[in-house]
Write a protein that holds these residues in place. Structure first.
Motif, mmCIF file in Angstrom:
data_model
loop_
_atom_site.group_PDB
_atom_site.id
_atom_site.type_symbol
_atom_site.label_atom_id
_atom_site.label_comp_id
_atom_site.label_asym_id
_atom_site.label_seq_id
_atom_site.Cartn_x
_atom_site.Cartn_y
_atom_site.Cartn_z
ATOM 1 N N MET A 50 54.253 29.677 49.663
ATOM 2 C CA MET A 50 53.412 30.684 49.051
ATOM 3 C C MET A 50 53.498 31.951 49.888
ATOM 4 N N ASN A 51 54.026 32.994 49.327
ATOM 5 C CA ASN A 51 54.099 34.281 49.993
ATOM 6 C C ASN A 51 52.868 35.099 49.656
ATOM 7 N N ILE A 52 52.170 35.521 50.681
ATOM 8 C CA ILE A 52 50.958 36.307 50.477
ATOM 9 C C ILE A 52 51.341 37.767 50.321
ATOM 10 N N ILE A 53 50.836 38.385 49.300
ATOM 11 C CA ILE A 53 51.066 39.809 49.104
ATOM 12 C C ILE A 53 50.065 40.594 49.938
ATOM 13 N N TYR A 54 48.773 40.324 49.731
ATOM 14 C CA TYR A 54 47.749 40.992 50.537
ATOM 15 C C TYR A 54 46.405 40.291 50.367
ATOM 16 N N ALA A 55 45.506 40.649 51.239
ATOM 17 C CA ALA A 55 44.142 40.125 51.191
ATOM 18 C C ALA A 55 43.188 41.300 51.330
ATOM 19 N N GLU A 56 42.030 41.187 50.689
ATOM 20 C CA GLU A 56 41.035 42.248 50.765
ATOM 21 C C GLU A 56 39.638 41.653 50.705
ATOM 22 N N TYR A 57 38.692 42.381 51.282
ATOM 23 C CA TYR A 57 37.292 41.987 51.206
ATOM 24 C C TYR A 57 36.730 42.470 49.882
ATOM 25 N N ASN A 58 36.060 41.594 49.157
ATOM 26 C CA ASN A 58 35.445 41.928 47.881
ATOM 27 C C ASN A 58 33.938 42.041 48.108
ATOM 28 N N MET A 59 33.414 43.252 48.127
ATOM 29 C CA MET A 59 32.005 43.466 48.439
ATOM 30 C C MET A 59 31.086 43.007 47.314
ATOM 31 N N TYR A 60 31.598 42.883 46.107
ATOM 32 C CA TYR A 60 30.767 42.463 44.986
ATOM 33 C C TYR A 60 30.484 40.955 45.008
ATOM 34 N N HIS A 61 31.402 40.197 45.586
ATOM 35 C CA HIS A 61 31.249 38.744 45.671
ATOM 36 C C HIS A 61 31.057 38.262 47.111
ATOM 37 N N ASN A 62 31.072 39.173 48.079
ATOM 38 C CA ASN A 62 31.044 38.835 49.501
ATOM 39 C C ASN A 62 32.087 37.760 49.790
ATOM 40 N N SER A 63 33.326 38.098 49.460
ATOM 41 C CA SER A 63 34.410 37.134 49.598
ATOM 42 C C SER A 63 35.683 37.821 50.070
ATOM 43 N N ASP A 73 39.513 37.955 49.033
ATOM 44 C CA ASP A 73 40.412 37.668 47.931
ATOM 45 C C ASP A 73 41.841 37.798 48.429
ATOM 46 N N ILE A 74 42.600 36.721 48.293
ATOM 47 C CA ILE A 74 43.990 36.691 48.747
ATOM 48 C C ILE A 74 44.868 36.592 47.510
ATOM 49 N N ALA A 129 53.160 34.580 43.763
ATOM 50 C CA ALA A 129 53.277 33.689 42.607
ATOM 51 C C ALA A 129 52.247 34.028 41.530
ATOM 52 N N GLY A 130 51.402 35.013 41.780
ATOM 53 C CA GLY A 130 50.420 35.430 40.800
ATOM 54 C C GLY A 130 49.078 34.721 40.925
ATOM 55 N N TYR A 131 48.885 33.981 42.000
ATOM 56 C CA TYR A 131 47.621 33.285 42.224
ATOM 57 C C TYR A 131 46.689 34.135 43.073
ATOM 58 N N MET A 132 45.390 33.883 42.893
ATOM 59 C CA MET A 132 44.397 34.534 43.717
ATOM 60 C C MET A 132 43.496 33.449 44.294
ATOM 61 N N LEU A 133 43.329 33.469 45.609
ATOM 62 C CA LEU A 133 42.437 32.545 46.304
ATOM 63 C C LEU A 133 41.236 33.345 46.767
ATOM 64 N N ARG A 134 40.037 32.867 46.445
ATOM 65 C CA ARG A 134 38.811 33.560 46.847
ATOM 66 C C ARG A 134 38.053 32.671 47.832
ATOM 67 N N ILE A 135 37.768 33.221 49.001
ATOM 68 C CA ILE A 135 36.987 32.523 50.016
ATOM 69 C C ILE A 135 35.612 33.172 50.068
ATOM 70 N N ASP A 136 34.594 32.407 49.743
ATOM 71 C CA ASP A 136 33.218 32.892 49.763
ATOM 72 C C ASP A 136 32.750 32.959 51.218
ATOM 73 N N CYS A 137 32.453 34.142 51.699
ATOM 74 C CA CYS A 137 32.064 34.332 53.102
ATOM 75 C C CYS A 137 30.747 33.632 53.426
ATOM 76 N N ASN A 138 29.812 33.599 52.481
ATOM 77 C CA ASN A 138 28.539 32.908 52.726
ATOM 78 C C ASN A 138 28.765 31.425 52.971
ATOM 79 N N LYS A 139 29.597 30.801 52.155
ATOM 80 C CA LYS A 139 29.880 29.377 52.319
ATOM 81 C C LYS A 139 30.725 29.125 53.561
#
Length: 78
Positions: free
Chosen positions: A1-14, A16-17, A21-31
């Motif tokens: 899996m080649n990562i294009i980029y990651a960013e902080y999503n302030m609306y979800h506090n997560s 987003d990677i 391959a067109g996939y998005m992985l979201r890591i919830d910072c609270n959890k």
């Protein structure tokens, strides 16, 4: 899996990677931080890491080394 980029999503506090391959992985910072033992200093460092280096934040979470990183931050800030 080649990562294009990651960013902080302030609306979800997560973190987003997005992959090539067109996939998005979201890591919830609270959890991700639910079971961490932090001080105000290490919590501030975690917040800054999520904003400034979201890919590093995600790596720490996925590797299971976020608590060690927070402990090291506390130790170095003394």
């Amino acid at each position: 899996m080649n990562i294009i980029y990651a960013e902080y999503n302030m609306y979800h506090n997560s973190i987003d990677i997005y992959t090539s391959a067109g996939y998005m992985l979201r890591i919830d910072c609270n959890k991700a931080e639910d079971y961490l033992i932090t001080t105000p200093g290490s919590q501030c460092s975690l917040n800054a890491l999520a904003l400034d280096e979201p890919l590093e934040y995600a790596r720490l979470y996925l590797d299971g080394t976020m608590q060690m990183w927070a402990d090291a931050k506390d130790y170095l800030n003394i």
